[in-house]
Design an enzyme around this catalytic site. Structure first.
Site, mmCIF file in Angstrom:
data_model
loop_
_atom_site.group_PDB
_atom_site.id
_atom_site.type_symbol
_atom_site.label_atom_id
_atom_site.label_comp_id
_atom_site.label_asym_id
_atom_site.label_seq_id
_atom_site.Cartn_x
_atom_site.Cartn_y
_atom_site.Cartn_z
ATOM 1 N N HIS A 189 -32.371 51.871 76.909
ATOM 2 C CA HIS A 189 -33.690 51.541 76.359
ATOM 3 C C HIS A 189 -34.683 51.163 77.453
ATOM 4 C CE1 HIS A 189 -33.460 47.087 76.802
ATOM 5 N NE2 HIS A 189 -32.157 47.263 76.610
ATOM 6 N N CYS A 227 -26.792 46.165 77.027
ATOM 7 C CA CYS A 227 -27.372 47.503 76.981
ATOM 8 C C CYS A 227 -27.884 47.892 78.373
ATOM 9 C CB CYS A 227 -28.510 47.548 75.967
ATOM 10 S SG CYS A 227 -27.953 47.404 74.252
#
Length: 514
Positions: A411, A430
């Site tokens: 992301h 992440c």
């Protein structure tokens, strides 16, 4: 009933059955008698003339049963011998054509792969081969039975062990790592039995030597005792050793195009036809060994057990299937308890300033400021939190989705300063992208979908938009601490998650002195 059927059966069927049985039995006996004949013809040792195939089979069976507890891949070995009626197929096919000498020569060089010689019984096999080939080596028929049986068993077990080590590695990464979710092929019974069916050991052994350029580069450095920049010779050796083992694992990309993230390098590459066509910095999850407190030289016994820091990014393989532009962030409970409720207790307007909505039983709370957050703890937390799309959204303007059990994704991020740091293990697990729009352009190509992505990413407070990739793209999140770059120069990175230590400790425990 069976008797009646036999009585009614035509005499020709019974005769055929008798001749088939007789032919099969005599063929087996003929084949078996060749063992004695062949051993005598080659060695001129008369003891071999007295070898009885049935007794030899009985001795080999007893040898296998007596060593069951010590045999690796015992079921495969026993099944193979059973299928050959416990006859010494390996010894008879390979003893006098130089194959067994070739085999031990390869075993003798196993340390060139960073592996220990001990599990391959090199000395014992050599001694047994010499004994059988020597005219005066065997003095009694019982000694012949025992020697042949021992050599047959040692050859079978060592050949499988060697083949498995070079083709699959000696360690199964799934068994030592808690967060290892990459598809990794391991040897099965069929592949191991096929090893024993090789007709020419040299051709077979040549065919299984690792040929990957990365492997050869690290192997050459290992053999030559190359020291890596800033590391002692011994630590360099261990760096090379653990990464050679990683390269033997069958978890490497085979697709013409894929995305790969190397956690210790804090980098992402898009590979097409073997070459990087896009490279960018990334931030990964915080790790247990970011301060380099433990090394391959200095570590505690407890460090050999994989105890991940809660925010470590997992190793995995999957397929990127879609993107969400201007995503909503469903804040994990772990982050809510450790960060969100604490910030809300210190600042009643923190939630509204960060565009975070609060939900209870799925219903949005309109005035979360009136909640006394100082009384909320992880034990009595009954709220869920979602961050709306926008400039402050922790996922930035886009996230790339792929199935995985750890709920991680690639992301964007508004926290750009982290990309200026050398140590980029700073996320909650992440992978934050240094150039998310560049990755989108590469995966979608020019066209309507990318135009939509580009437009939506430039707007303020837009609605989330989900767009499927025109073609799913493989993604590999890996952990490699030493490799040869495109110029052939060896690169190495800090063991931020301590996974080198875990691997080295298991290799040492399995093989002893390495």
């Amino acid at each position: 009933m069976i008797t009646d059927l036999i009585k009614k059966a035509p005499i020709t069927i019974l005769l055929c059955g008798f001749f088939i049985f007789t032919f099969t039995f005599q063929s087996c006996k003929k084949k078996h008698s060749e063992i004695a004949d062949h051993l005598f013809q080659v060695t001129q040792n008369k003891i071999y003339q007295d070898i009885d195939p049935d007794t030899l089979a009985s001795v080999l069976k007893k040898e296998v049963e007596g060593k069951k507890s010590k045999i690796a891949n015992e079921q495969v070995i026993e099944s193979y011998f059973r299928s050959n009626e416990y006859q010494p197929v390996l010894v008879m096919n390979h003893l006098f054509n130089g194959d067994l000498d070739t085999l031990t020569a390869y075993f003798d060089r196993i340390n060139e792969h960073g592996l220990d010689k001990k599990p391959y019984h090199i000395k014992a096999i050599k001694e047994l081969v010499t004994k059988l080939q020597n005219k005066n080596g065997i003095t009694t028929v019982d000694e012949a039975y025992t020697t042949i049986a021992q050599l047959e068993l040692l050859t079978a077990t060592s050949l499988i062990k060697y083949s498995n080590a070079l083709q699959y590695g000696v360690i199964n990464p799934r068994k030592i790592y808690s967060r290892y979710f990459a598809g990794t092929k391991r040897p099965d019974s069929t592949s191991m039995k096929n090893v024993l069916k090789a007709t020419d050991f040299k051709s077979y052994l040549d065919s299984i030597q690792p040929s990957d350029p990365q492997y050869k580069a690290l192997q050459k450095a290992f053999i030559n005792g190359t020291s890596l920049d800033g590391l002692s010779p011994e630590e360099s050796r261990r760096y090379l050793l653990v990464n050679l083992e990683r390269l033997r694992w069958k978890n490497k990309p085979k697709e013409p195009k894929y995305v790969i993230v190397n956690i210790p390098d804090f980098k992402l590459d898009v590979i097409e036809d073997g070459k990087s066509v896009l490279n960018m910095k990334v931030c990964v999850g915080e790790g247990r060994n970011m301060d380099d407190r433990c090394s391959l030289i200095s570590y505690a016994d407890s460090d050999r057990y994989d105890k991940p820091f809660p925010r470590e990014t997992p190793q995995l393989s999957s397929m990127i299937h879609s993107v969400e532009v201007n995503p909503t962030w469903n804040i994990p409970r772990s982050i809510a308890t450790k960060e969100i409720i604490i910030e809300a207790a210190n600042d009643p307007y923190y939630l509204s300033n960060k565009n975070i909505d609060v939900y209870k039983d799925g219903i949005k709370i309109e005035d979360p400021e009136i909640i006394d957050w100082s009384t909320v703890t992880k034990d009595n937390l009954e709220y869920d939190f979602k961050q709306r799309p926008g400039e402050d959204n922790s996922l930035g303007k886009i996230k790339f989705l792929f199935k995985n059990r750890s709920s991680v994704y690639l992301h964007d991020t508004p926290a750009k300063l982290a990309f200026r740091k050398a140590m980029r293990a700073v996320s909650h697990g992440c992978v934050r992208l240094g150039d998310p729009q560049g990755l989108a352009k590469n995966l979608f190509g020019e066209g309507e979908d990318f135009d939509t992505i580009s437009k939506d990413m430039s707007e303020d407070n837009p609605e989330p938009t989900n767009i499927a990739l025109p073609k799913k793209t493989p993604i590999y999140i890996t952990y490699v601490t030493c490799w040869a770059d495109e110029n052939g120069t060896l690169q190495h990175r800090k063991d931020v998650y301590g996974l080198d230590i875990v691997l080295y400790a298991h290799l040492k425990m399995l093989m002893g002195n390495i």
